[in-house]
Design an enzyme around this catalytic site. Structure first.
Site, PDB file in Angstrom:
ATOM      1  N   LYS A  14      32.244 -55.340 -27.873  1.00  0.00           N
ATOM      2  CA  LYS A  14      32.980 -54.294 -28.591  1.00  0.00           C
ATOM      3  C   LYS A  14      34.472 -54.360 -28.273  1.00  0.00           C
ATOM      4  CE  LYS A  14      30.616 -50.837 -26.747  1.00  0.00           C
ATOM      5  NZ  LYS A  14      29.645 -51.525 -25.856  1.00  0.00           N
ATOM      6  N   ARG A  88      28.494 -42.092 -27.686  1.00  0.00           N
ATOM      7  CA  ARG A  88      27.383 -42.703 -26.961  1.00  0.00           C
ATOM      8  C   ARG A  88      26.167 -41.792 -26.914  1.00  0.00           C
ATOM      9  NH1 ARG A  88      30.801 -46.309 -23.574  1.00  0.00           N
ATOM     10  NH2 ARG A  88      29.539 -47.564 -22.192  1.00  0.00           N
ATOM     11  N   ARG A 127      31.512 -62.028 -16.847  1.00  0.00           N
ATOM     12  CA  ARG A 127      32.787 -61.291 -16.911  1.00  0.00           C
ATOM     13  C   ARG A 127      33.267 -60.949 -15.502  1.00  0.00           C
ATOM     14  NH1 ARG A 127      32.724 -56.127 -20.762  1.00  0.00           N
ATOM     15  NH2 ARG A 127      31.590 -55.079 -19.097  1.00  0.00           N
ATOM     16  N   ARG A 139      35.111 -55.227 -12.543  1.00  0.00           N
ATOM     17  CA  ARG A 139      34.891 -53.798 -12.764  1.00  0.00           C
ATOM     18  C   ARG A 139      33.860 -53.298 -11.757  1.00  0.00           C
ATOM     19  NH1 ARG A 139      33.945 -52.423 -19.089  1.00  0.00           N
ATOM     20  NH2 ARG A 139      32.444 -51.064 -18.087  1.00  0.00           N
ATOM     21  N   ARG A 150      23.181 -48.905 -16.848  1.00  0.00           N
ATOM     22  CA  ARG A 150      23.953 -48.853 -18.109  1.00  0.00           C
ATOM     23  C   ARG A 150      23.081 -49.222 -19.306  1.00  0.00           C
ATOM     24  NH1 ARG A 150      28.550 -52.645 -16.329  1.00  0.00           N
ATOM     25  NH2 ARG A 150      29.465 -52.436 -18.393  1.00  0.00           N
TER      26      ARG A 150
HETATM   27  P1  AMP Z   1      32.626 -48.846 -21.078  1.00  0.00           P
HETATM   28  O1  AMP Z   1      33.921 -49.459 -20.653  1.00  0.00           O
HETATM   29  O2  AMP Z   1      32.630 -48.407 -22.495  1.00  0.00           O
HETATM   30  O3  AMP Z   1      31.445 -49.711 -20.750  1.00  0.00           O
HETATM   31  O4  AMP Z   1      32.448 -47.506 -20.221  1.00  0.00           O
HETATM   32  C1  AMP Z   1      32.395 -47.542 -18.811  1.00  0.00           C
HETATM   33  C2  AMP Z   1      31.755 -46.259 -18.270  1.00  0.00           C
HETATM   34  O5  AMP Z   1      32.532 -45.121 -18.664  1.00  0.00           O
HETATM   35  C3  AMP Z   1      30.357 -45.968 -18.792  1.00  0.00           C
HETATM   36  O6  AMP Z   1      29.348 -46.649 -18.077  1.00  0.00           O
HETATM   37  C4  AMP Z   1      30.291 -44.458 -18.581  1.00  0.00           C
HETATM   38  O7  AMP Z   1      30.130 -44.126 -17.223  1.00  0.00           O
HETATM   39  C5  AMP Z   1      31.687 -44.034 -18.993  1.00  0.00           C
HETATM   40  N1  AMP Z   1      31.799 -43.782 -20.458  1.00  0.00           N
HETATM   41  C6  AMP Z   1      32.572 -44.477 -21.346  1.00  0.00           C
HETATM   42  N2  AMP Z   1      32.468 -43.972 -22.576  1.00  0.00           N
HETATM   43  C7  AMP Z   1      31.582 -42.935 -22.482  1.00  0.00           C
HETATM   44  C8  AMP Z   1      31.041 -42.030 -23.422  1.00  0.00           C
HETATM   45  N3  AMP Z   1      31.371 -42.071 -24.730  1.00  0.00           N
HETATM   46  N4  AMP Z   1      30.167 -41.086 -22.960  1.00  0.00           N
HETATM   47  C9  AMP Z   1      29.837 -41.010 -21.665  1.00  0.00           C
HETATM   48  N5  AMP Z   1      30.299 -41.854 -20.725  1.00  0.00           N
HETATM   49  C10 AMP Z   1      31.168 -42.814 -21.116  1.00  0.00           C
END
Ligand code: AMP
Length: 194
Positions: A14, A88, A127, A139, A150
């Site tokens: 994404k 999400r 990654r 990360r 996740r």
């Molecule tokens: P991402 O970079 O999109 O994988 O997000 C990293 C982490 O941020 C996720 O594993 C969640 O802990 C939190 N997070 C990001 N976007 C959301 C969302 N829309 N709703 C809830 N938690 C989120």
């Protein structure tokens, strides 16, 4: 102005595809993950609150991410918004619909990046290794344990959005397994010419 959601599990690509759309179509990427990581790094109250949840791979509350997105929608300009990693959950999807409507904006496409789980695990582990090889740090949530959480969060809470947007007639699915250029071409085909 075209507003889209990129939907897919962690590691589906994404962020990579969003970046291309920013470059090619002058769109604005709204990544709640990036916003939360920023809050975490800068040590804001909210950042402190979400740090452990994010590191564990769990979702932060709907309230927090809806608030973050809501703040950004007033700057509508350029090619439109790419929602990356948001919504999400179903309540987040409802909230986004309401927020967009209240600002006179539309949701034009929801593009699902389809990938299989084995590829995801390889990509995420890769990654993390790349980040370390480049002299940086991976990360905090790119490790096997939080990845499991996740993925589970994705299947339990986010994957119902595929049906939700399908029923609304907004869903398009593209194969996320191909080369970055091929996935980008499929996304472009859904969105039409820039
Ligand atoms: P991402 O970079 O999109 O994988 O997000 C990293 C982490 O941020 C996720 O594993 C969640 O802990 C939190 N997070 C990001 N976007 C959301 C969302 N829309 N709703 C809830 N938690 C989120």
């Amino acid at each position: 102005m075209t507003n889209i959601i990129l939907l897919g599990p962690p590691g589906a690509g994404k962020g990579t595809q969003a970046q291309r759309l920013v470059d090619e179509r002058d769109m604005i990427q709204l990544s709640t993950g990036d916003m939360l990581r920023e809050a975490k790094t800068s040590g804001t109250e909210m950042g402190k609150k979400v740090a452990a949840i994010m590191d564990a791979g769990e979702l932060v509350t709907d309230e927090i991410v809806i608030g973050l997105i809501s703040e950004k929608l007033d700057g509508a300009q350029g090619g439109g918004f790419i929602f990356d990693g948001f919504p999400r959950t179903l309540p987040q999807a409802d909230a986004l619909g309401q927020l967009l409507a209240s600002k006179g904006l539309t949701l034009d496409y929801v593009i699902e990046l389809k990938v299989n789980d084995e590829v995801l695990v390889d990509r995420i582990v890769g990654r993390a290794a790349e980040a370390v090889a480049a002299g940086g740090t991976a990360r905090a949530d790119d490790n096997a344990e939080s990845l499991k959480v996740r993925l589970m969060e994705y299947y339990k809470k986010t994957s119902p959005l595929i049906g939700y947007y399908y029923a609304k007639g907004a869903l398009s699915s593209v194969d996320g397994l191909g080369a970055i250029e091929d996935v980008a071409a499929d996304i472009s085909a859904v969105m039409g010419k820039a």
